[in-house]
Design a protein around this motif. Structure first.
Motif, PDB file in Angstrom:
ATOM      1  N   MET A   1       0.840  -1.201   0.000  1.00 41.72           N
ATOM      2  CA  MET A   1       0.000   0.000   0.000  1.00 41.72           C
ATOM      3  C   MET A   1       0.875   1.252   0.000  1.00 41.72           C
ATOM      4  O   MET A   1       1.859   1.306   0.728  1.00 41.72           O
ATOM      5  N   SER A   2       0.508   2.211  -0.778  1.00 42.65           N
ATOM      6  CA  SER A   2       1.295   3.433  -0.836  1.00 42.65           C
ATOM      7  C   SER A   2       0.950   4.314   0.351  1.00 42.65           C
ATOM      8  O   SER A   2      -0.155   4.281   0.887  1.00 42.65           O
ATOM      9  N   SER A   3       1.906   5.133   0.762  1.00 47.01           N
ATOM     10  CA  SER A   3       1.648   6.038   1.867  1.00 47.01           C
ATOM     11  C   SER A   3       0.716   7.165   1.413  1.00 47.01           C
ATOM     12  O   SER A   3       0.237   7.938   2.211  1.00 47.01           O
ATOM     13  N   GLN A   4       0.502   7.235   0.105  1.00 47.31           N
ATOM     14  CA  GLN A   4      -0.399   8.256  -0.434  1.00 47.31           C
ATOM     15  C   GLN A   4      -1.843   7.768  -0.463  1.00 47.31           C
ATOM     16  O   GLN A   4      -2.730   8.461  -0.912  1.00 47.31           O
ATOM     17  N   GLN A   5      -2.073   6.550  -0.039  1.00 51.34           N
ATOM     18  CA  GLN A   5      -3.427   5.992  -0.094  1.00 51.34           C
ATOM     19  C   GLN A   5      -4.398   6.847   0.719  1.00 51.34           C
ATOM     20  O   GLN A   5      -4.020   7.568   1.631  1.00 51.34           O
ATOM     21  N   GLN A   6      -5.648   6.711   0.377  1.00 48.44           N
ATOM     22  CA  GLN A   6      -6.664   7.449   1.113  1.00 48.44           C
ATOM     23  C   GLN A   6      -6.988   6.715   2.411  1.00 48.44           C
ATOM     24  O   GLN A   6      -6.986   5.486   2.442  1.00 48.44           O
ATOM     25  N   ALA A   7      -7.260   7.476   3.480  1.00 44.43           N
ATOM     26  CA  ALA A   7      -7.677   6.850   4.729  1.00 44.43           C
ATOM     27  C   ALA A   7      -8.976   6.086   4.494  1.00 44.43           C
ATOM     28  O   ALA A   7      -9.863   6.562   3.779  1.00 44.43           O
ATOM     29  N   ILE A  41     -15.489  10.965  17.698  1.00 43.95           N
ATOM     30  CA  ILE A  41     -14.848  12.282  17.674  1.00 43.95           C
ATOM     31  C   ILE A  41     -13.328  12.124  17.662  1.00 43.95           C
ATOM     32  O   ILE A  41     -12.622  12.803  16.912  1.00 43.95           O
ATOM     33  N   ALA A  42     -12.810  11.188  18.463  1.00 45.36           N
ATOM     34  CA  ALA A  42     -11.357  10.950  18.461  1.00 45.36           C
ATOM     35  C   ALA A  42     -10.886  10.486  17.087  1.00 45.36           C
ATOM     36  O   ALA A  42      -9.884  10.975  16.557  1.00 45.36           O
ATOM     37  N   ALA A  43     -11.620   9.548  16.497  1.00 43.13           N
ATOM     38  CA  ALA A  43     -11.219   8.996  15.194  1.00 43.13           C
ATOM     39  C   ALA A  43     -11.309  10.039  14.091  1.00 43.13           C
ATOM     40  O   ALA A  43     -10.593   9.965  13.086  1.00 43.13           O
ATOM     41  N   SER A  44     -12.186  11.028  14.286  1.00 44.26           N
ATOM     42  CA  SER A  44     -12.419  12.019  13.222  1.00 44.26           C
ATOM     43  C   SER A  44     -11.174  12.822  12.877  1.00 44.26           C
ATOM     44  O   SER A  44     -11.096  13.417  11.808  1.00 44.26           O
ATOM     45  N   TYR A  45     -10.198  12.856  13.775  1.00 46.82           N
ATOM     46  CA  TYR A  45      -8.950  13.570  13.489  1.00 46.82           C
ATOM     47  C   TYR A  45      -8.041  12.793  12.536  1.00 46.82           C
ATOM     48  O   TYR A  45      -7.029  13.312  12.072  1.00 46.82           O
ATOM     49  N   PHE A  46      -8.432  11.534  12.260  1.00 43.89           N
ATOM     50  CA  PHE A  46      -7.588  10.661  11.449  1.00 43.89           C
ATOM     51  C   PHE A  46      -8.303  10.156  10.195  1.00 43.89           C
ATOM     52  O   PHE A  46      -7.675   9.893   9.185  1.00 43.89           O
ATOM     53  N   THR A  47      -9.619  10.003  10.291  1.00 42.95           N
ATOM     54  CA  THR A  47     -10.343   9.402   9.176  1.00 42.95           C
ATOM     55  C   THR A  47     -11.842   9.711   9.263  1.00 42.95           C
ATOM     56  O   THR A  47     -12.309  10.339  10.215  1.00 42.95           O
ATOM     57  N   GLN A  48     -12.586   9.233   8.281  1.00 43.95           N
ATOM     58  CA  GLN A  48     -14.044   9.376   8.282  1.00 43.95           C
ATOM     59  C   GLN A  48     -14.645   8.366   9.256  1.00 43.95           C
ATOM     60  O   GLN A  48     -14.429   7.161   9.128  1.00 43.95           O
ATOM     61  N   CYS A 252      -6.821   3.109  10.329  1.00 40.98           N
ATOM     62  CA  CYS A 252      -7.609   3.404   9.123  1.00 40.98           C
ATOM     63  C   CYS A 252      -6.834   4.319   8.174  1.00 40.98           C
ATOM     64  O   CYS A 252      -6.926   4.203   6.954  1.00 40.98           O
ATOM     65  N   LYS A 253      -6.099   5.249   8.746  1.00 48.77           N
ATOM     66  CA  LYS A 253      -5.380   6.244   7.954  1.00 48.77           C
ATOM     67  C   LYS A 253      -4.196   5.612   7.230  1.00 48.77           C
ATOM     68  O   LYS A 253      -3.878   5.984   6.096  1.00 48.77           O
ATOM     69  N   THR A 254      -3.536   4.670   7.909  1.00 45.85           N
ATOM     70  CA  THR A 254      -2.284   4.132   7.371  1.00 45.85           C
ATOM     71  C   THR A 254      -2.451   2.784   6.703  1.00 45.85           C
ATOM     72  O   THR A 254      -1.656   2.416   5.839  1.00 45.85           O
TER      73      THR A 254
END
Lengths: 306, 306
Positions: A1-7, A41-48, A252-254
């Motif tokens: 997986m590329s680091s540019q992938q979408q969360a 709310i915590a997860a929202s800083y990283f992903t949908q 989820c982000k990575t």
């Protein structure tokens, strides 16, 4: 997986509640609480974040806005006739113990989580701390998920052990505090508990111990992250849920479960939880700036930079 | 200072005792114990340990040999008429709590530590967990010391607070567990306790919490080292003393109080303590191979290698 992938999005099933909390230094009445609120709310800083839950007709638009203002997708929160789940508790002087004064399940009593069709393919799922029978029902509806995390507590260990074991045999990661881990595993050490729990199913176990940090156990893998040391602890409610939200959000982000990503997930969970305990309800994790989050992340990792 | 410098000796003043310990899985009777025994054997893997203490005429050559076989200089252990200090205790099921069944001070009751002339210039001093009045007397006799560490416990916080504060105002580092730190400082958090204790005098405070690791607080410095996770915990007696011995031993060996040396000192203390709890008395730290110690050190640091 590329680091540019979408969360990838995170599906969260849990409680959405009103909490009335008394601590030695203050109180909050009918404030937003519940596992799904903190996790999302915590997860929202990283992903949908996508939430499935239930509230009563006393749950007003401004309550919902605290989640949706963070981009949380709240369309899976069913609003039904009756009152929203209400928990009332009082913390002891040291904030490590609390007494439950009232648990009014209200509309949550008949909660039967139906995952909307559009959410069923969500690759990452977080089962908040709810009845293991409900967690099982969610698992039935999300069979294609790539990675499922779950939370639980002593109440379910005491009263629903069989269903809990069933859930454990189907998830990838369990978040649990140290005392509950030892109770669940009938072991006296953190390592013994972690090994026993991993034998029950989850490939990964994260054992938490408040201000003394957390440990992740996996296949040939043990990772330790200290806690952010704080002096201003206002209200611990939701710290564990927030930890799970930050952790799962980073995964989820990575996308990849590398050693490094798992360690960073522990760190982000720790950072987000540290904000939660500094205020009542979700106040500590609402509208945080990236700068503030990143500064605390650096402060945390600095403690283990030798 | 060059990295080729010679290790400086460590002067240790503390108890040399017989311990009779019952745990849920076994027992030891009249086995070597006492703070100075654990500290000196642990430190012996890093530097020359010099012990000042007192024993009775029931303390036989083979008891002394457990220390001297590790190169510990035991000439400062006075042998006097009467019986050696004897402590008898029983651990609870979880090994975190214990009941003292008997404390027979015996010859220790009249212990008045006289530091031999040859030891008075020792640059590094460890004040074991004894009466603060005795610790003060040692401080009077070792005024030129470069770095003094001390240990204490709830008993002295309860019964000798004034003398304890006096000692604290003269030492460089306090080793203390988390509950005792909060009790001493009248604070509810580890960070709050550490700050309050540092304001009492010591530049450094090391707060320990068993299998959840330890934190060192210093000027603009917070360092966290996890514990070695074990399943085979036999007897926790002496773990704290051993920790101090490994920590101080490393400081004596390296000389400089850099961030890196302090972190490594925490790690070596942790490693040595992990061996102590795996057996009764000093059995776990006697005759350890360098390979075994180094392997555990690598295992420990691997947990925080992200």
């Amino acid at each position: 997986m590329s680091s540019q992938q979408q969360a990838q999005p995170l599906l969260i099933v849990g409680s959405v509640a009103f909490d009335s909390v008394e601590t030695p230094t203050g109180r909050a009445d009918m404030a937003l609480g519940g596992s799904a609120s903190f996790v999302s709310i915590a997860a929202s800083y990283f992903t949908q974040a996508l939430v499935v839950g239930v509230v009563g007709d006393d749950f007003e638009a401004h309550h919902m806005a605290r989640m949706s203002d963070h981009g949380v997708d709240v369309r899976g929160i069913e609003k039904t006739r009756g009152k929203t789940f209400h928990w009332r508790g009082r913390y002891h002087e040291d904030l490590n113990n609390r007494d439950t004064l009232e648990t009014a399940l209200n509309v949550f009593q008949h909660f039967n989580p139906i995952i909307p069709e559009a959410y069923r393919g969500t690759p990452y799922v977080m089962l908040g701390n709810i009845d293991p029978k409900l967690q099982l029902s969610v698992l039935e509806q999300t069979k294609g998920a790539r990675f499922v995390g779950m939370d639980t507590m002593n109440f379910w260990i005491d009263t629903a052990r069989e269903a809990l074991h069933d859930v454990l045999s189907h998830v990838d990661l369990l978040f649990i505090n140290d005392e509950e881990a030892m109770q669940l595993a009938d072991q006296w050490t953190v390592l013994g508990a972690a090994e026993a729990i991993r034998a029950m199913g989850p490939k990964y176990v994260v054992i938490k111990r408040g201000e003394f940090g957390s440990v992740l156990f996996g296949p040939d893998l043990t990772l330790f992250v200290p806690a952010v040391l704080l002096t201003n602890v206002v209200d611990p409610t939701g710290a564990g849920d927030t930890f799970a939200g930050g952790f799962m959000g980073h995964i989820c982000k990575t996308g990849e479960l590398t050693r490094s990503n798992l360690a960073q997930a522990l760190a982000w969970g720790t950072v987000m939880a540290s904000f939660t305990v500094e205020a009542f309800s979700v106040d500590g994790i609402c509208n945080l700036s990236r700068e503030k989050i990143d500064a605390r992340h650096r402060q945390l990792l600095d403690m283990v930079r030798y």
